[in-house]
Design a protein around this motif. Structure first.
Motif, PDB file in Angstrom:
ATOM      1  N   UNK A   1       2.687   5.437 -14.260  1.00 50.91           N
ATOM      2  CA  UNK A   1       2.617   5.729 -12.848  1.00 50.91           C
ATOM      3  C   UNK A   1       3.776   7.207 -12.862  1.00 50.91           C
ATOM      4  N   UNK A   2       3.142   7.943 -12.502  1.00 52.19           N
ATOM      5  CA  UNK A   2       4.082   9.543 -12.422  1.00 52.19           C
ATOM      6  C   UNK A   2       5.067   9.760 -10.838  1.00 52.19           C
ATOM      7  N   UNK A   3       5.929   9.409 -11.594  1.00 50.87           N
ATOM      8  CA  UNK A   3       7.356   9.306 -11.041  1.00 50.87           C
ATOM      9  C   UNK A   3       7.384  11.154 -10.225  1.00 50.87           C
ATOM     10  N   UNK A   4       8.309  10.784  -8.884  1.00 52.41           N
ATOM     11  CA  UNK A   4       8.117  12.159  -8.645  1.00 52.41           C
ATOM     12  C   UNK A   4       8.961  12.845  -9.064  1.00 52.41           C
ATOM     13  N   UNK A   5       9.966  12.685  -9.925  1.00 55.88           N
ATOM     14  CA  UNK A   5      10.297  14.103 -10.639  1.00 55.88           C
ATOM     15  C   UNK A   5       9.306  14.658 -11.965  1.00 55.88           C
ATOM     16  N   UNK A   6       8.030  13.771 -12.021  1.00 51.53           N
ATOM     17  CA  UNK A   6       6.912  14.689 -13.283  1.00 51.53           C
ATOM     18  C   UNK A   6       7.087  14.057 -14.435  1.00 51.53           C
ATOM     19  N   UNK A   7       8.518  12.687 -14.367  1.00 47.95           N
ATOM     20  CA  UNK A   7       8.038  12.481 -15.533  1.00 47.95           C
ATOM     21  C   UNK A   7       7.101  10.874 -14.622  1.00 47.95           C
ATOM     22  N   UNK A   8       6.653   9.870 -16.584  1.00 46.49           N
ATOM     23  CA  UNK A   8       6.000   9.086 -15.962  1.00 46.49           C
ATOM     24  C   UNK A   8       6.735   7.926 -16.936  1.00 46.49           C
ATOM     25  N   UNK A   9       6.376   6.658 -16.059  1.00 48.21           N
ATOM     26  CA  UNK A   9       6.599   5.353 -15.908  1.00 48.21           C
ATOM     27  C   UNK A   9       5.170   4.430 -16.939  1.00 48.21           C
ATOM     28  N   UNK A  10       5.755   3.879 -18.008  1.00 52.98           N
ATOM     29  CA  UNK A  10       4.727   3.162 -18.365  1.00 52.98           C
ATOM     30  C   UNK A  10       4.925   1.568 -17.693  1.00 52.98           C
ATOM     31  N   UNK A  11       4.513   0.600 -17.076  1.00 51.66           N
ATOM     32  CA  UNK A  11       4.558  -0.613 -16.707  1.00 51.66           C
ATOM     33  C   UNK A  11       3.532  -1.462 -17.709  1.00 51.66           C
ATOM     34  N   UNK A  12       3.886  -2.338 -18.350  1.00 51.39           N
ATOM     35  CA  UNK A  12       2.854  -3.228 -19.069  1.00 51.39           C
ATOM     36  C   UNK A  12       2.682  -4.797 -17.987  1.00 51.39           C
ATOM     37  N   UNK A  13       1.627  -5.701 -18.727  1.00 53.42           N
ATOM     38  CA  UNK A  13       1.354  -6.721 -17.620  1.00 53.42           C
ATOM     39  C   UNK A  13       0.774  -6.552 -17.045  1.00 53.42           C
ATOM     40  N   UNK A  14       0.111  -6.007 -16.405  1.00 53.44           N
ATOM     41  CA  UNK A  14      -0.389  -5.640 -14.905  1.00 53.44           C
ATOM     42  C   UNK A  14      -1.832  -6.020 -15.562  1.00 53.44           C
ATOM     43  N   UNK A  15      -2.122  -6.592 -13.942  1.00 51.60           N
ATOM     44  CA  UNK A  15      -3.377  -7.265 -13.728  1.00 51.60           C
ATOM     45  C   UNK A  15      -4.261  -6.594 -13.019  1.00 51.60           C
ATOM     46  N   UNK A  16      -5.527  -6.291 -13.435  1.00 54.86           N
ATOM     47  CA  UNK A  16      -6.971  -5.543 -12.465  1.00 54.86           C
ATOM     48  C   UNK A  16      -7.440  -6.817 -11.955  1.00 54.86           C
ATOM     49  N   UNK A  17      -7.636  -7.249 -10.939  1.00 56.34           N
ATOM     50  CA  UNK A  17      -8.115  -7.758  -9.731  1.00 56.34           C
ATOM     51  C   UNK A  17      -8.873  -7.759  -8.899  1.00 56.34           C
ATOM     52  N   UNK A  18     -10.509  -8.350  -9.064  1.00 56.12           N
ATOM     53  CA  UNK A  18     -11.476  -8.166  -8.007  1.00 56.12           C
ATOM     54  C   UNK A  18     -10.720  -8.083  -7.100  1.00 56.12           C
ATOM     55  N   UNK A  19     -11.958  -7.118  -5.552  1.00 58.07           N
ATOM     56  CA  UNK A  19     -11.761  -7.788  -4.600  1.00 58.07           C
ATOM     57  C   UNK A  19     -10.334  -6.331  -4.129  1.00 58.07           C
ATOM     58  N   UNK A  20      -9.435  -6.048  -4.035  1.00 54.95           N
ATOM     59  CA  UNK A  20      -8.364  -5.602  -4.204  1.00 54.95           C
ATOM     60  C   UNK A  20      -8.376  -4.233  -3.941  1.00 54.95           C
ATOM     61  N   UNK A  21      -8.559  -3.659  -2.492  1.00 53.86           N
ATOM     62  CA  UNK A  21      -8.693  -2.359  -1.678  1.00 53.86           C
ATOM     63  C   UNK A  21      -7.406  -1.721  -1.763  1.00 53.86           C
ATOM     64  N   UNK A  22      -5.760  -2.320  -2.783  1.00 56.41           N
ATOM     65  CA  UNK A  22      -5.185  -1.539  -2.702  1.00 56.41           C
ATOM     66  C   UNK A  22      -3.984  -2.357  -4.308  1.00 56.41           C
ATOM     67  N   UNK A  23      -3.937  -0.713  -4.354  1.00 56.48           N
ATOM     68  CA  UNK A  23      -2.655  -1.101  -5.716  1.00 56.48           C
ATOM     69  C   UNK A  23      -1.393  -1.839  -5.572  1.00 56.48           C
ATOM     70  N   UNK A  24      -1.092  -3.132  -5.906  1.00 57.24           N
ATOM     71  CA  UNK A  24       0.069  -3.873  -5.633  1.00 57.24           C
ATOM     72  C   UNK A  24       0.591  -3.942  -7.107  1.00 57.24           C
ATOM     73  N   UNK A  25       2.214  -3.280  -6.675  1.00 55.29           N
ATOM     74  CA  UNK A  25       2.632  -3.934  -8.266  1.00 55.29           C
ATOM     75  C   UNK A  25       4.240  -5.009  -7.823  1.00 55.29           C
ATOM     76  N   UNK A  26       4.305  -5.982  -8.360  1.00 53.39           N
ATOM     77  CA  UNK A  26       5.767  -6.965  -7.950  1.00 53.39           C
ATOM     78  C   UNK A  26       6.570  -6.489  -8.818  1.00 53.39           C
ATOM     79  N   UNK A  27       7.875  -6.533  -7.894  1.00 55.89           N
ATOM     80  CA  UNK A  27       8.920  -6.389  -8.049  1.00 55.89           C
ATOM     81  C   UNK A  27       9.634  -6.975  -9.109  1.00 55.89           C
TER      82      UNK A  27
END
Length: 75
Positions: A12-38
């Motif tokens: 994920x690119x942050x507004x500061x220009x830095x990046x955040x790598x988030x693991x444990x993310x699922x690729x789900x079929x048929x979802x039209x939006x990017x969703x991230x669980x808090x």
């Protein structure tokens, strides 16, 4: 019906220009939006703070993300 196609990481690119790598993310079929669980952020030791109009994502003492958002409730 949606299906889990895989699990991995997102960069994920942050507004500061830095990046955040988030693991444990699922690729789900048929979802039209990017969703991230808090819970995923909390599980990876980030602090998530909600106000009526913004979301703050903190890593120890550093502000990573400050964003206005629209809350969507799924039933």
């Amino acid at each position: 019906m949606a299906h889990v196609l895989g699990e991995g990481q997102v960069k994920l690119e942050l507004s500061s220009g830095n990046f955040l790598v988030l693991g444990g993310v699922y690729h789900i079929s048929d979802i039209q939006k990017n969703l991230i669980s808090t819970f995923l952020f909390v599980q990876q030791r980030y602090k998530v703070v909600f106000s009526p109009i913004e979301l703050l994502l903190l890593d120890v003492l550093f502000l990573l993300v400050k964003s206005t958002f629209v809350m969507v409730c799924l039933s």
